[in-house]
Structures are given as C-alpha cells and as structure tokens.
Design an enzyme around this catalytic site. Sequence first.
Site, PDB file in Angstrom:
ATOM      1  N   ASP A  96       0.273   0.365  14.110  1.00 33.69           N
ATOM      2  CA  ASP A  96       0.756   1.580  14.780  1.00 33.69           C
ATOM      3  C   ASP A  96       0.984   1.354  16.271  1.00 33.69           C
ATOM      4  O   ASP A  96       1.559   2.198  16.953  1.00 33.69           O
ATOM      5  CB  ASP A  96      -0.224   2.743  14.563  1.00 33.69           C
ATOM      6  CG  ASP A  96      -1.641   2.368  14.967  1.00 33.69           C
ATOM      7  OD1 ASP A  96      -1.868   2.026  16.131  1.00 33.69           O
ATOM      8  OD2 ASP A  96      -2.546   2.419  14.099  1.00 33.69           O
TER       9      ASP A  96
ATOM     10  N   HIS B 184      -8.661   3.991  19.707  1.00 29.64           N
ATOM     11  CA  HIS B 184      -8.114   2.760  20.295  1.00 29.64           C
ATOM     12  C   HIS B 184      -8.804   2.368  21.602  1.00 29.64           C
ATOM     13  O   HIS B 184      -9.079   1.194  21.824  1.00 29.64           O
ATOM     14  CB  HIS B 184      -6.594   2.905  20.502  1.00 29.64           C
ATOM     15  CG  HIS B 184      -5.839   2.935  19.207  1.00 29.64           C
ATOM     16  ND1 HIS B 184      -5.088   4.007  18.801  1.00 29.64           N
ATOM     17  CD2 HIS B 184      -5.743   2.021  18.214  1.00 29.64           C
ATOM     18  CE1 HIS B 184      -4.558   3.762  17.619  1.00 29.64           C
ATOM     19  NE2 HIS B 184      -4.934   2.561  17.232  1.00 29.64           N
TER      20      HIS B 184
ATOM     21  N   PRO C 150      -5.254  -4.359   1.239  1.00 30.57           N
ATOM     22  CA  PRO C 150      -5.011  -5.560   2.040  1.00 30.57           C
ATOM     23  C   PRO C 150      -6.075  -5.826   3.108  1.00 30.57           C
ATOM     24  O   PRO C 150      -6.178  -6.940   3.603  1.00 30.57           O
ATOM     25  CB  PRO C 150      -3.646  -5.297   2.693  1.00 30.57           C
ATOM     26  CG  PRO C 150      -3.319  -3.880   2.462  1.00 30.57           C
ATOM     27  CD  PRO C 150      -4.188  -3.369   1.341  1.00 30.57           C
TER      28      PRO C 150
ATOM     29  N   ASP D 206      -8.123  -4.660  13.848  1.00 33.64           N
ATOM     30  CA  ASP D 206      -7.787  -3.237  13.753  1.00 33.64           C
ATOM     31  C   ASP D 206      -7.198  -2.965  12.380  1.00 33.64           C
ATOM     32  O   ASP D 206      -6.020  -2.624  12.241  1.00 33.64           O
ATOM     33  CB  ASP D 206      -6.808  -2.865  14.876  1.00 33.64           C
ATOM     34  CG  ASP D 206      -6.484  -1.375  14.869  1.00 33.64           C
ATOM     35  OD1 ASP D 206      -7.208  -0.612  14.208  1.00 33.64           O
ATOM     36  OD2 ASP D 206      -5.496  -0.997  15.518  1.00 33.64           O
TER      37      ASP D 206
ATOM     38  N   GLU E  98       0.496  -8.254  11.690  1.00 33.79           N
ATOM     39  CA  GLU E  98       0.432  -7.088  10.788  1.00 33.79           C
ATOM     40  C   GLU E  98       1.098  -7.491   9.468  1.00 33.79           C
ATOM     41  O   GLU E  98       2.224  -7.986   9.473  1.00 33.79           O
ATOM     42  CB  GLU E  98       1.143  -5.894  11.444  1.00 33.79           C
ATOM     43  CG  GLU E  98       1.492  -4.735  10.541  1.00 33.79           C
ATOM     44  CD  GLU E  98       0.277  -4.047   9.901  1.00 33.79           C
ATOM     45  OE1 GLU E  98      -0.599  -3.586  10.630  1.00 33.79           O
ATOM     46  OE2 GLU E  98       0.253  -3.985   8.648  1.00 33.79           O
TER      47      GLU E  98
ATOM     48  N   ASN F  73       0.245 -12.317   6.925  1.00 31.08           N
ATOM     49  CA  ASN F  73      -1.102 -12.051   6.451  1.00 31.08           C
ATOM     50  C   ASN F  73      -2.111 -12.578   7.485  1.00 31.08           C
ATOM     51  O   ASN F  73      -2.144 -13.770   7.793  1.00 31.08           O
ATOM     52  CB  ASN F  73      -1.263 -12.773   5.107  1.00 31.08           C
ATOM     53  CG  ASN F  73      -2.646 -12.595   4.528  1.00 31.08           C
ATOM     54  OD1 ASN F  73      -3.639 -12.640   5.238  1.00 31.08           O
ATOM     55  ND2 ASN F  73      -2.690 -12.394   3.227  1.00 31.08           N
ATOM     56  N   GLY F  74      -2.934 -11.673   8.016  1.00 35.44           N
ATOM     57  CA  GLY F  74      -3.880 -12.034   9.076  1.00 35.44           C
ATOM     58  C   GLY F  74      -4.917 -13.066   8.638  1.00 35.44           C
ATOM     59  O   GLY F  74      -5.402 -13.856   9.448  1.00 35.44           O
TER      60      GLY F  74
ATOM     61  N   GLN G 297       0.830  -1.209   0.000  1.00 36.58           N
ATOM     62  CA  GLN G 297       0.000   0.000   0.000  1.00 36.58           C
ATOM     63  C   GLN G 297       0.870   1.267   0.000  1.00 36.58           C
ATOM     64  O   GLN G 297       2.077   1.207   0.243  1.00 36.58           O
ATOM     65  CB  GLN G 297      -0.894   0.005   1.230  1.00 36.58           C
ATOM     66  CG  GLN G 297      -0.143  -0.119   2.554  1.00 36.58           C
ATOM     67  CD  GLN G 297      -0.953  -0.780   3.663  1.00 36.58           C
ATOM     68  OE1 GLN G 297      -2.169  -0.784   3.613  1.00 36.58           O
ATOM     69  NE2 GLN G 297      -0.283  -1.316   4.675  1.00 36.58           N
TER      70      GLN G 297
END
Length: 288
Positions: free
Chosen positions: A91, A67, A169, A162, A111, A143-144, A36
């Site tokens: 993040d 959050h 993605p 999140d 992530e 990759n989740g 990205q």
Amino acid sequence: MNHKPETISDWLYEYQNGVRYGLEGKLIIEEYSPFQKITIFESKRYGKALLLDDCWMTAEKSEKCYHECLIHPALCSSMQIENILIIGGGDGGSARECLKYKEVKSIDLVEIDLRVIELSKKYLTSIGGNAWSDSRLNLQIKNGINWVKHTKENSYDVIIIDGADPIGPSKELFSNSFLKDCKRIMKPGGVLATQSESPESFQEIHINIIKVLREIFDYADPMYGSVSIYPSGLWSWTFASMEKAKYMNPKKSRVKEISQNCQIWSERWQQGAFNTIPAFIERELEKQ
Ligand code: SPD
C-alpha cells in the site's frame, strides 16, 4: 483464523475466533489476484480501506497508527539507514514513512502481489503519497521469501516486514528460516522491524514471533499500540537487533528530523509503548 466474509447491507466484517470487526460503508472492489482476495471498501469512519483475504489491512484515516509505529523505532535507531528492505508493504505506507529521512538512499520494496500496489495507487492515494514517484524507491514484484534467500549477506541497514496475517502468502514471513535469512542479510548495526499481531486476538502467534526473533537475533522486544480497525484494536510490532537492543535508543538528530511530521509516533510515545507489555506476555516470554 476464520475468514468468513460477509457484507450485511452496508457493513463489512472481519471474523476472528467468534468476534467480528466491522466498518460501515460501501464496497468498491472485490477481486481475486493469483495470491489472495483483495477488497477495497469505502468506510464512513476511516475512509477507503484495503482488506486481504477478508482481513483489514489499512485504511486512509487510521494507517498512521500502524505505519509510523512500524517504521520509526527502527529508522531512528539503526546505525545506518542508507539501504532499506521492505517485505510486503504494497500500500506504500511503510515506504512513505522511510522516505521522510534524508539519509535513506534506497529502498527495495518487495511485494508479491502487483494488484495490491495497483489498487492502492488507484484508491488509497494518500497512503503511498509521493513515495511512488520517489527515485529512491525500487519496486520488486517478487516473492519476499526468495528475495531474502538469494540476497548476499550484510546488504541492508534496516529490514521492515510489513506483511499481512500469517495465512496465505504471508505465512512464511513468521518462519524461522525466513527470519534467519533476514539476520544474514542485515548489517551488524541494523534493526529489523515486523508487525507481530495482537497479544489479545492472536496470542500464540504473537508470543511465538517474539520467541523466534529472540533465538535468532541477540535482542527482540515487542511494542504495543492501538490500531482501531484491527482485531481487538490492540496491536504490536517487534524489533530485533544484534549486540544490544538498539531500537530502544532513537538518535536525537533523526527524532528531530521527523517528529514534527508524525501523528502518533514520538520518542516519548515509543518509550511508553515498549513498556506497556502485558504482564502475562512478559511471563510467557520468560518461560524457556
Ligand atoms: N491484521 C492486520 C495485519 C496487517 C499488517 N499489515 C498491514 C499492511 C499495512 N501496510
């Protein structure tokens, strides 16, 4: 969703359906990872901010509005909170909030994009805070979708999704098959939390994710709050659980443990936020 980036002098905008959402400041980094476009922008009003594919993701001085609301309804109510899975969250803000609880023993943060973590650690230092050096945090640059597919059943007490908006993605994070895998790997007394977009700017996506979660889990409910840097400013998070709507009932001991350390979230705030469901969304959800 449109994604026309534009920097006019010292303003940066996210464009969505004929509306632009901008901040004044200066560009720090703009680069392309294998997944990205990543932008770091220093805004006058909200400090340093992260954009993915030209959409605002988080900013130093507004991130708590997002959050705290994603994490605490789930962590305060799940039967156990020893093992947590965070999908996305590069993040570090979601991990930081989870690590406020002593009961949390381990967090797998999955992530896909290492550059999001690297740039967040470098420029958005207050968001991850001490989470990055906490031994309970296990970073997985993977990759989740595959992660949940290949995880054995009943592995996690709480699952936090999140991700970014459902393009690029993050698209699959809103899919039926991914959410079914989440249910399979979550323990029966657990709670799932996901960001579920804006009922104003992304109405269809918002309604759809709640409907899908209600089909898969026994219970799912949206909660609404304000995140000023996101399209329309009105945002939502949706929580799902089995047997009963566990997320509606925070455990007193956990509330006590964290509430003094929260800027937005409180038990009272949460009650109100579940009840601010817009009437048209409620009607839409009642339709089969
Ligand atoms: N339109 C913005 C949606 C962003 C959701 N995720 C933000 C990541 C913050 N950890």
